[in-house]
Design a protein around this motif. Structure first.
Motif, PDB file in Angstrom:
ATOM      1  N   GLY A 462       0.814  -1.227  -0.081  1.00  0.00           N
ATOM      2  CA  GLY A 462       0.082  -0.050   0.142  1.00  0.00           C
ATOM      3  C   GLY A 462       0.477   1.187  -0.022  1.00  0.00           C
ATOM      4  O   GLY A 462       1.884   1.138  -0.042  1.00  0.00           O
ATOM      5  N   VAL A 463       0.197   2.457  -0.315  1.00  0.00           N
ATOM      6  CA  VAL A 463       0.872   3.829   0.469  1.00  0.00           C
ATOM      7  C   VAL A 463       0.119   5.164   0.992  1.00  0.00           C
ATOM      8  O   VAL A 463      -0.948   4.601   1.091  1.00  0.00           O
ATOM      9  N   GLU A 464       1.650   5.899   1.477  1.00  0.00           N
ATOM     10  CA  GLU A 464       0.245   6.762   2.088  1.00  0.00           C
ATOM     11  C   GLU A 464       1.362   8.060   1.910  1.00  0.00           C
ATOM     12  O   GLU A 464       2.037   8.154   1.346  1.00  0.00           O
ATOM     13  N   SER A 465       0.140   9.146   1.616  1.00  0.00           N
ATOM     14  CA  SER A 465       1.217   9.803   0.477  1.00  0.00           C
ATOM     15  C   SER A 465       0.198  11.059   0.584  1.00  0.00           C
ATOM     16  O   SER A 465      -0.947  10.883   0.960  1.00  0.00           O
ATOM     17  N   GLU A 466       0.595  12.330   0.975  1.00  0.00           N
ATOM     18  CA  GLU A 466      -0.339  13.761   1.188  1.00  0.00           C
ATOM     19  C   GLU A 466       0.601  14.288  -0.219  1.00  0.00           C
ATOM     20  O   GLU A 466       2.027  14.437   0.280  1.00  0.00           O
ATOM     21  N   PRO A 467       0.039  15.683  -0.906  1.00  0.00           N
ATOM     22  CA  PRO A 467       0.705  16.594  -1.768  1.00  0.00           C
ATOM     23  C   PRO A 467       1.732  17.147  -0.839  1.00  0.00           C
ATOM     24  O   PRO A 467       1.230  17.670  -0.020  1.00  0.00           O
ATOM     25  N   GLY A 468       2.836  17.269  -1.104  1.00  0.00           N
ATOM     26  CA  GLY A 468       3.687  18.409  -0.531  1.00  0.00           C
ATOM     27  C   GLY A 468       4.512  17.564   0.612  1.00  0.00           C
ATOM     28  O   GLY A 468       5.050  17.804   1.333  1.00  0.00           O
ATOM     29  N   LYS A 469       4.025  16.616   0.718  1.00  0.00           N
ATOM     30  CA  LYS A 469       4.797  15.870   2.122  1.00  0.00           C
ATOM     31  C   LYS A 469       5.366  14.534   1.653  1.00  0.00           C
ATOM     32  O   LYS A 469       5.613  12.994   2.896  1.00  0.00           O
ATOM     33  N   GLY A 470       5.698  14.103   0.483  1.00  0.00           N
ATOM     34  CA  GLY A 470       6.364  13.183   0.003  1.00  0.00           C
ATOM     35  C   GLY A 470       5.383  12.183   0.248  1.00  0.00           C
ATOM     36  O   GLY A 470       4.101  11.926   0.388  1.00  0.00           O
ATOM     37  N   SER A 471       5.733  10.548  -0.258  1.00  0.00           N
ATOM     38  CA  SER A 471       4.760   9.457  -0.104  1.00  0.00           C
ATOM     39  C   SER A 471       6.046   7.794   0.666  1.00  0.00           C
ATOM     40  O   SER A 471       7.106   8.511   0.780  1.00  0.00           O
ATOM     41  N   TYR A 472       5.360   7.405   1.317  1.00  0.00           N
ATOM     42  CA  TYR A 472       5.375   6.384   1.789  1.00  0.00           C
ATOM     43  C   TYR A 472       4.946   4.837   1.746  1.00  0.00           C
ATOM     44  O   TYR A 472       3.472   4.825   1.534  1.00  0.00           O
ATOM     45  N   PHE A 473       5.979   3.933   0.885  1.00  0.00           N
ATOM     46  CA  PHE A 473       5.458   2.894   0.758  1.00  0.00           C
ATOM     47  C   PHE A 473       5.397   1.788   1.273  1.00  0.00           C
ATOM     48  O   PHE A 473       6.806   1.919   1.874  1.00  0.00           O
ATOM     49  N   TRP A 474       4.493   0.776   0.911  1.00  0.00           N
ATOM     50  CA  TRP A 474       5.337   0.071   2.004  1.00  0.00           C
ATOM     51  C   TRP A 474       4.327  -1.383   1.793  1.00  0.00           C
ATOM     52  O   TRP A 474       3.323  -1.563   0.530  1.00  0.00           O
ATOM     53  N   PHE A 475       4.906  -2.515   2.093  1.00  0.00           N
ATOM     54  CA  PHE A 475       4.435  -3.914   2.019  1.00  0.00           C
ATOM     55  C   PHE A 475       4.973  -4.873   3.175  1.00  0.00           C
ATOM     56  O   PHE A 475       5.626  -4.431   3.784  1.00  0.00           O
ATOM     57  N   ARG A 476       3.707  -5.449   3.583  1.00  0.00           N
ATOM     58  CA  ARG A 476       3.986  -6.820   4.479  1.00  0.00           C
ATOM     59  C   ARG A 476       4.110  -8.113   4.089  1.00  0.00           C
ATOM     60  O   ARG A 476       3.656  -8.553   3.178  1.00  0.00           O
ATOM     61  N   LEU A 477       5.073  -8.664   4.619  1.00  0.00           N
ATOM     62  CA  LEU A 477       5.370 -10.182   4.088  1.00  0.00           C
ATOM     63  C   LEU A 477       5.105 -11.164   5.720  1.00  0.00           C
ATOM     64  O   LEU A 477       5.765 -10.535   6.660  1.00  0.00           O
ATOM     65  N   PRO A 478       4.775 -12.604   5.385  1.00  0.00           N
ATOM     66  CA  PRO A 478       4.743 -13.198   6.916  1.00  0.00           C
ATOM     67  C   PRO A 478       6.260 -13.458   7.244  1.00  0.00           C
ATOM     68  O   PRO A 478       7.027 -13.448   6.836  1.00  0.00           O
ATOM     69  N   LYS A 479       6.402 -14.158   8.662  1.00  0.00           N
ATOM     70  CA  LYS A 479       7.829 -14.318   8.970  1.00  0.00           C
ATOM     71  C   LYS A 479       7.209 -15.913   8.779  1.00  0.00           C
ATOM     72  O   LYS A 479       6.800 -16.031   9.025  1.00  0.00           O
ATOM     73  N   ALA A 480       8.899 -16.534   8.931  1.00  0.00           N
ATOM     74  CA  ALA A 480       9.061 -17.471   8.798  1.00  0.00           C
ATOM     75  C   ALA A 480       8.716 -18.523   9.901  1.00  0.00           C
ATOM     76  O   ALA A 480       8.608 -18.422  11.344  1.00  0.00           O
TER      77      ALA A 480
END
Length: 480
Positions: A462-480
């Motif tokens: 997913g992504v979290e972002s606002e104009p003028g404040k940059g962007s934060y892209f993330w992804f989750r993966l399960p632990k072994a």
């Protein structure tokens, strides 16, 4: 029950129907026979009444002729005293008889006198009323509406099955019967759950809510159908629902042909592009001869365009693999640090050229992640490449790995322009690029492929972002 024999059929119908309600399905032919008998009795009564009407009309005309003759003789005497007393009723009666003969049964006579003409008018009106009731009987109307509804359902090109609010199958058209390979008697009037026990496709249609296309082999050929359902609403109350199967085989074949075409073209383009890249490396070698300043600028420009083309072709190849469902995953326990190290080594040159620092944060002695190391690193490289591309020079990109219990959260935060809210839901769609983005042209496939890779490993992106404040892209993966 007004006709001879109607009571016998009605009583038989009641007895058979009550037995049918108790579960005796063998009474169904007897019920149909009783209904046919009732219809025959009423139809014969209509014909009989019409014949009697015709005879009555003939007799009436004869009586009228006799009465007219008599009235003519009497009228000579009473011509000045009673001119309209006799003529007007006769004229109305004659016109009424003609209307009845033309099957206009709504015709009525209105005589205010209480003599024989009044009685004749009352008898005439009673006769017309009976004929009108037979002409517009509920039985005829119900049969007509039933036949019309069956004709409409039968003409549908898509398979259709109708159920009431008690889950009883009301109808199934010819297309549905063919796909289910069942006769109409095995479905119509049966409980859907009971009928589905002996048919896998029917069980899937009734219980499965997955919108994915269904593959059904008919006549030795694979066909693809899309399940759709709609509620039947009457007076704001749901009285049943319809399940349809829309044939999308042609669209599926076109989509497969498109995927094969992209894969073939991308594969054919990759070889000459690789050869061009090798030739550019040879030109950089001093042993092939020195290059002037202008020549070196041209070579660097060609190299940059060639690398962009190679990247685009690689993305198209990955895209074709995703669409065809041929993603080969090698999921195993991998230290998160290995994925970060590979990604950082890959983007180090790009970050250095843009003067962008990458700050990393990862827990010490982090537990392994259950993932395909190559695909996960590719996703992280894609996110870092985008972050560097859209970050201003001499800024920083944050790469973090956070422990979330059963999952590892990989995040990339930049200091770019950010993404408008209207585009955040679309950036993971294929071929979509944010309008007026200043990071260079691309295919718009990177994030779409990244989502496919992550979701195929049981993760989320997913992504979290606002104009003028940059962007934060993330992804989750399960632990072994």
């Amino acid at each position: 029950m007004t006709e001879p024999g109607e009571a016998r059929y009605t009583n038989a119908l009641r007895q058979d129907y009550e037995a049918f309600q108790r579960g005796d399905s063998a009474r169904l032919p007897a019920i149909r026979a009783s209904l046919t008998g009732i219809m025959d009795v009423n139809m014969k009564a209509i014909v009989s009444k019409q014949e009697k009407t015709r005879k009555t009309a003939d007799k009436a005309l004869l009586y009228i002729a006799l009465v007219s003759g008599l009235c003519f003789l009497v009228g000579i005497v009473f011509v000045y005293n009673f001119p309209g007393y006799i003529a007007n009723p006769i004229r109305e009666l004659t016109e009424g008889i003609r209307q009845i003969a033309d099957r206009k049964y709504e015709q009525r006579l209105h005589f205010s006198s209480g003599d024989e003409f009044g009685e004749l008018a009352e008898a005439f009106n009673s006769m017309a009323r009976k004929l009108d009731e037979y002409e517009h009987s509920n039985l005829a109307r119900i049969l007509f509406e039933k036949q019309r509804a069956e004709a409409v359902i039968g003409s549908l090109k898509d398979a259709a099955i109708g159920l009431d609010n008690k889950n009883i199958i009301l109808f199934a058209n010819a297309e549905a019967l063919q796909l289910l390979n069942l006769p109409e008697s095995a479905l119509v009037g049966k409980d859907a759950n009971e009928a589905a026990r002996r048919n896998d496709l029917l069980r899937y249609l009734i219980h499965e809510k997955n919108p994915a296309p269904i593959k059904i082999v008919t006549e030795g050929k694979e066909n693809f159908f899309l399940r759709e359902s709609a509620d039947i609403v009457h007076n704001r109350e749901i009285i049943g629902h319809i399940i349809t199967l829309r044939n999308i085989t042609a669209f599926k074949e076109q989509d497969l042909a498109k995927t094969h075409f992209i894969a073939t073209i991308s594969h054919e383009l990759k070889t000459p592009l690789a050869a061009t890249d090798l030739s550019l490396k040879l030109l950089d070698d001093e042993r092939t001869g020195p290059l002037s300043g202008d020549q070196r600028e041209l070579v660097d420009s060609i190299r940059e365009d060639n690398r962009r083309m190679i990247r685009m072709v690689s993305e198209l190849l990955d895209f074709s693999k995703v669409e065809s469902g041929n993603i080969a995953l090698q999921v195993q326990a991998v230290p998160p640090a290995d994925i970060l190290r590979y990604a950082l080594e890959t983007v180090a040159r790009q970050a250095s050229g843009k003067e962008v620092d990458i700050h990393t944060e990862i827990p010490a002695a982090a537990a392994p992640v259950l993932a395909d190391a190559e695909k996960s690193a590719w996703v992280l490289v894609n996110l870092l490449t985008n972050a560097i591309r859209y970050s201003p020079p001499q800024s920083a990109v944050e790469l973090t790995v956070t422990d979330e219990g059963k999952m590892w959260l990989f995040g990339v935060r930049d200091q770019g322009k950010g993404i408008d809210a209207s585009f955040r839901e679309k950036i993971f769609e294929r071929f979509f690029r944010v309008p007026e983005a200043d990071g260079g042209k691309g295919t718009g496939l990177g994030l779409a492929i990244a989502r496919e890779f992550i979701e195929a490993q049981g993760g989320q992106i997913g992504v979290e972002s606002e104009p003028g404040k940059g962007s934060y892209f993330w992804f989750r993966l399960p632990k072994a």
